[in-house]
Design a protein around this motif. Sequence first.
Motif, mmCIF file in Angstrom:
data_model
loop_
_atom_site.group_PDB
_atom_site.id
_atom_site.type_symbol
_atom_site.label_atom_id
_atom_site.label_comp_id
_atom_site.label_asym_id
_atom_site.label_seq_id
_atom_site.Cartn_x
_atom_site.Cartn_y
_atom_site.Cartn_z
ATOM 1 N N PRO A 68 0.816 -1.229 0.000
ATOM 2 C CA PRO A 68 0.000 0.000 0.000
ATOM 3 C C PRO A 68 0.848 1.276 0.000
ATOM 4 N N ARG A 69 2.006 1.236 0.614
ATOM 5 C CA ARG A 69 2.901 2.393 0.609
ATOM 6 C C ARG A 69 3.641 2.498 -0.729
ATOM 7 N N ILE A 70 4.006 1.353 -1.302
ATOM 8 C CA ILE A 70 4.759 1.339 -2.561
ATOM 9 C C ILE A 70 3.931 1.914 -3.706
ATOM 10 N N VAL A 71 2.624 1.630 -3.743
ATOM 11 C CA VAL A 71 1.806 2.111 -4.856
ATOM 12 C C VAL A 71 1.608 3.622 -4.830
ATOM 13 N N THR A 72 1.976 4.297 -3.751
ATOM 14 C CA THR A 72 1.859 5.751 -3.701
ATOM 15 C C THR A 72 3.097 6.454 -4.239
ATOM 16 N N TRP A 73 4.167 5.720 -4.504
ATOM 17 C CA TRP A 73 5.379 6.325 -5.052
ATOM 18 C C TRP A 73 5.106 6.833 -6.464
ATOM 19 N N LYS A 74 5.858 7.839 -6.885
ATOM 20 C CA LYS A 74 5.701 8.399 -8.229
ATOM 21 C C LYS A 74 5.986 7.363 -9.314
ATOM 22 N N ILE A 75 7.013 6.551 -9.135
ATOM 23 C CA ILE A 75 7.344 5.537 -10.136
ATOM 24 C C ILE A 75 6.222 4.511 -10.252
ATOM 25 N N SER A 76 5.556 4.206 -9.144
ATOM 26 C CA SER A 76 4.440 3.264 -9.179
ATOM 27 C C SER A 76 3.254 3.856 -9.929
ATOM 28 N N GLU A 77 3.031 5.157 -9.732
ATOM 29 C CA GLU A 77 1.963 5.826 -10.474
ATOM 30 C C GLU A 77 2.298 5.885 -11.954
ATOM 31 N N PHE A 78 3.558 6.113 -12.284
ATOM 32 C CA PHE A 78 3.986 6.135 -13.679
ATOM 33 C C PHE A 78 3.797 4.766 -14.330
ATOM 34 N N LEU A 81 0.774 1.005 -11.324
ATOM 35 C CA LEU A 81 0.579 -0.045 -10.330
ATOM 36 C C LEU A 81 -0.585 0.353 -9.433
ATOM 37 N N ARG A 82 -1.344 -0.625 -9.005
ATOM 38 C CA ARG A 82 -2.460 -0.344 -8.098
ATOM 39 C C ARG A 82 -2.640 -1.507 -7.141
ATOM 40 N N ASP A 83 -3.225 -1.192 -6.005
ATOM 41 C CA ASP A 83 -3.449 -2.193 -4.962
ATOM 42 C C ASP A 83 -4.862 -2.741 -5.104
ATOM 43 N N THR A 84 -4.971 -3.994 -5.516
ATOM 44 C CA THR A 84 -6.285 -4.630 -5.689
ATOM 45 C C THR A 84 -6.484 -5.756 -4.681
ATOM 46 N N THR A 85 -5.752 -5.725 -3.581
ATOM 47 C CA THR A 85 -5.835 -6.812 -2.608
ATOM 48 C C THR A 85 -7.185 -6.865 -1.901
#
Length: 115
Positions: A68-78, A81-85
């Motif tokens: 959940p913290r990783i998907v908020t990073w800028k690279i994750s948004e680029f 990536l999304r959290d579908t858990t």
Amino acid sequence: MNNNAPLERAMRILVLTFCWFTSILVCISRIYLQYHSLAQVYVGAIVGICTGALWFIFIHFFLTPYFPRIVTWKISEFLLLRDTTLIPNVLWFEYTVTRQEARARSRKLISMKSQ
């Protein structure tokens, strides 16, 4: 699969059996076609199993708790990536959302044409 535990468990076992069966067939074919020796196939299988186990451990114990913290990073948004858990059936969710969006766009297109 809509909370159908026995069917879901059977499907997982079926997929797992299929994967093991095809892996064994590939190993046999590599020896039969004389691309590799028996020792090379054994070493390759051991390396593959160990790599897969290490990857599972890394993802399950180190990456999943922080996702959940990783998907908020800028690279994750680029990388989109999304959290579908928290979604129990992602395939059904994607289907219904896409269908709703298509209907909304169709209605908007029709209303634009009538003006």
